[in-house]
Design a protein around this motif. Structure first.
Motif, mmCIF file in Angstrom:
data_model
loop_
_atom_site.group_PDB
_atom_site.id
_atom_site.type_symbol
_atom_site.label_atom_id
_atom_site.label_comp_id
_atom_site.label_asym_id
_atom_site.label_seq_id
_atom_site.Cartn_x
_atom_site.Cartn_y
_atom_site.Cartn_z
ATOM 1 N N TRP A 92 53.186 52.987 88.274
ATOM 2 C CA TRP A 92 51.827 53.261 87.798
ATOM 3 C C TRP A 92 51.340 52.219 86.793
ATOM 4 O O TRP A 92 50.145 51.954 86.702
ATOM 5 N N ALA A 112 50.087 60.722 91.178
ATOM 6 C CA ALA A 112 48.814 59.997 91.090
ATOM 7 C C ALA A 112 47.667 60.959 90.775
ATOM 8 O O ALA A 112 46.824 60.679 89.919
ATOM 9 N N CYS A 142 46.149 54.274 90.037
ATOM 10 C CA CYS A 142 46.369 55.503 90.803
ATOM 11 C C CYS A 142 45.283 55.683 91.862
ATOM 12 O O CYS A 142 45.568 56.024 93.012
#
Length: 325
Positions: A35, A71, A93
């Motif tokens: 991420w 996400a 994301c």
């Protein structure tokens, strides 16, 4: 360029890791690195191929489940705690979800359907507190686990979160620096404060141009369009424009900011000025982010407007059809 190339290499290695073996959801170092490795959307679409996504769906479903769940959770969290330090990670994301969602929608796998639309049970806040208190109690009652509460499906959470992200201060709109309560959501002052452009809903809206806001809006609209394309994967013989669970959620009466979403998209499309500053070949000098927003907005608007109420054809009456129209 060097930094971006290095970041891209890291991202490639992460994707290969996802394809090679199952990664436990508790492996925080791995998932955090994914991420936080922020790439432009073009690079993400280049690195994650169509075959890669299908491999994750069919051969590494647990990895796909963790990727999708985390996400969505991070996008939801940035709405709850909108600190700018998390914005780049949220965009990452959104870009990754926009890449993988169409391949989830084309799948008829029960695992995928459960991932998107299955009801989940999560530990309630009170249950979590009781559990924490009981860990030091030698006489805790193991026969009574902490209470859980039913959570909405991830797909519903994602749709509602996207609508919120379209009007997140300092992310997609300028911070109005005004105090509003939940009762003010339908007030003219609130709508004027967060709308993207003047026109329907508020002709007095003042717009402050921002390339960064435009780019972020495009990222969220891209994710919306990817989410709402499930009808593309229907069988042509049984195609039903009203058969979309995603659009049913997006057009429901309790969709957040529904009127403001419509007005913002409409005003952005109709108010776009293709001449701009009137500079010849200006698009060759700099990217026209306002045009990119307009193009994405018109796609999202058409998709939303094209969707009708879910009426079963065989049982529909003339009154039903009239009401849906």
């Amino acid at each position: 360029k060097m930094g971006q190339a290095s970041t891209k290499t890291v991202f490639v290695d992460i994707v290969q890791g996802l394809l090679a073996k199952d990664i436990d959801s508790s492996d925080h170092n791995f998932w955090d690195e994914l991420w936080k490795t922020v790439l432009p959307v073009d690079d993400i679409f280049e690195v994650i191929s169509a075959d890669d996504v299908r491999t994750l769906v069919h051969k590494r479903p647990e990895n796909m489940k963790t990727l999708f769940t985390q996400a969505v959770a991070q996008l939801y969290q940035v709405v709850e705690t909108p600190f700018p330090i998390y914005f780049d990670q949220a965009l990452n994301c959104a870009r990754i979800l926009a890449r993988v969602l169409p391949f989830l929608l084309e799948s008829d796998s029960k695992v995928v359907k459960d991932l998107l639309w299955g009801r989940r049970f999560v530990k309630s806040a009170s249950g979590a507190n009781e559990d924490a208190n009981n860990t030091s109690n030698d006489n805790k009652d193991t026969e009574h686990p902490p209470p859980e509460q039913e959570s909405e499906p991830l797909a519903v959470i994602l749709v509602n979160t996207m609508f919120h992200l379209l009007f997140l201060p300092d992310f997609t709109i300028e911070d109005p620096n005004l105090e509003f309560s939940e009762n003010d959501v339908n007030s003219p002052e609130f709508k004027k404060a967060i709308m993207w452009a003047p026109g329907v809903g508020s002709i007095e809206k003042t717009v402050v141009g921002s390339t960064q806001f435009d780019q972020n809006r495009v990222d969220i609209l891209r994710l919306m369009i990817a989410s709402f394309c499930d009808s593309l994967y229907q069988n042509a013989d049984t195609y039903d424009s009203c058969k979309s669970m995603w659009l049913e959620v997006a057009t429901s009466v309790d969709a957040p900011y529904a009127e403001i979403v419509f007005n913002s998209l409409m005003n952005t499309v109709l108010g776009y000025d293709p001449v701009g500053w009137g500079l010849p070949y200006g698009n060759l000098v700099s990217k026209d982010t306002a045009k990119l927003v307009m193009e994405s907005a018109v796609q999202a608007l058409v998709i939303l407007l094209d969707y009708g109420h879910p009426i079963r054809r065989e049982g529909a009456t003339a009154d039903d059809v009239a009401a849906a129209a």
